[in-house]
Design an enzyme around this catalytic site. Sequence first.
Site, PDB file in Angstrom:
ATOM      1  N   THR A  15       2.599  -8.877  -5.210  1.00 43.59           N
ATOM      2  CA  THR A  15       1.933  -8.121  -6.265  1.00 43.59           C
ATOM      3  C   THR A  15       2.904  -7.464  -7.219  1.00 43.59           C
ATOM      4  O   THR A  15       2.628  -7.322  -8.410  1.00 43.59           O
ATOM      5  CB  THR A  15       0.998  -7.070  -5.645  1.00 43.59           C
ATOM      6  N   THR A  46       3.009  -7.099  -0.051  1.00 40.41           N
ATOM      7  CA  THR A  46       2.900  -6.033   0.942  1.00 40.41           C
ATOM      8  C   THR A  46       2.229  -6.458   2.243  1.00 40.41           C
ATOM      9  O   THR A  46       2.471  -5.851   3.284  1.00 40.41           O
ATOM     10  CB  THR A  46       2.129  -4.832   0.360  1.00 40.41           C
ATOM     11  N   ASP A  47       1.394  -7.493   2.212  1.00 39.40           N
ATOM     12  CA  ASP A  47       0.591  -7.802   3.391  1.00 39.40           C
ATOM     13  C   ASP A  47       1.437  -8.160   4.612  1.00 39.40           C
ATOM     14  O   ASP A  47       1.075  -7.817   5.742  1.00 39.40           O
ATOM     15  CB  ASP A  47      -0.393  -8.933   3.087  1.00 39.40           C
ATOM     16  N   LYS A  60       1.733  -1.271   7.441  1.00 37.82           N
ATOM     17  CA  LYS A  60       0.794  -1.091   6.341  1.00 37.82           C
ATOM     18  C   LYS A  60      -0.533  -0.642   6.936  1.00 37.82           C
ATOM     19  O   LYS A  60      -1.194  -1.399   7.648  1.00 37.82           O
ATOM     20  CB  LYS A  60       0.627  -2.393   5.547  1.00 37.82           C
TER      21      LYS A  60
END
Length: 413
Positions: free
Chosen positions: A83, A159-160, A236
């Site tokens: 992202t 980020t995942d 996360k």
Amino acid sequence: MTFSNSDPVHVAFAGLDLHGIYISGSDGNAVVKLSSGYNICVPEVLCTPAPECSAAQPHHAAAEPLKQDANLPLLSIISTGGTIASTVDYRTGAVSSKFTAEDIIRSIPELAGIARYHTAQPFNVLSENMNPAMWQELARAVRDEIAAGAAGVIVTHGTDTMLYSAAAVSFMLTTPVPVIFVGAQRSADRPSSDNAMNAICSAKAGVSDLGEVVVCMHATSDDVECALHRATRVRKNHTSRRDAFQSIGRAPVGMVSYPDGAVTLGKDAVLRGTHELRLLDRLESRCALLQYYPGMDPAVFDAFSGYAGLVIAGTGLGHVGTDCIAKIAALTAAGTLVVMTSQCQAGDVCDRVYETGRDLLDAGVVEGGSMLPEVALVKLMWVLGNTTRREDAVRMMQTNLKGELDYDLGREM
């Protein structure tokens, strides 16, 4: 009039004279990003060239070389996608990875005052498509940048699965300089994007006294500071909040305030120059992570026959249903190294308290202490890639190598 992406335009709309950037057009309509940061869709006939888009300035002029201050320290930006390097595909409405590392530098001018940069892009994927072979390629790319003289390395990443990649690089690479994984929860075209602040804070961390692999993300939902999370102790915890990343079981190793960029390191942070550069990039990919749940069919364990390693995220102190123990024993007898972790956010696995735990130890299960299940999986891949004897692998799994454990498990509790 035909416009190209990023052309400055004026839009005469509803009695207003608006200024913005042309993004895309189809079926006679144009999407324009206004100077306010918001996007509008208007009939393309309402758009006219802004002065910056005159005939004297060709639409497709090559980007000018980046102007960099030779007196500033050298940072490397390794872009993998995600992202932070994404924009909206206006044909589908989906976010996709499009920007290179150089695009990121050009779009965030504040970076130029922090360092000079070398950029590399070994691949460009959304993080759900990362795999162990890419972790290895990434670790080699980071090693090469440090060996070439980088004072720090910034890795832009989705980020995942960033925690997996950061942990993998941490185990494979011993670094004398900061290696900063950074991402964004919201893409650059959104007014609430966190990409610029995260990138600026990561650059500040990259020239700091840090000397380990960390994840740099918003510490709160406000634009106040970024946290530097140790790569082996971060998770996360929210799908979309800007402060989704949290250190688990301990405080972050550092903080970067914004906008001044002051870096404060914790007392347990590894400092620049503590270690020499070293790469051990072998991984055993035949490993898996399984979360136990009540009523799990023991036959599930049959799927891992022939695997080199299996991490189980068990309940509480590290338990599974007693009807699963025979299947686990069969796996360990066949040579699979089975490591038990906990689904809990904090605390240690201890299979010596209850009868089920003792039976698991008798079945050959190795206690994973306070390791996060995801980190234990990555560590197991690395350990099995660099050992041949079971006893060595067990010892390494129970030794605190990169801050993944609170202490060596051979020590009395």
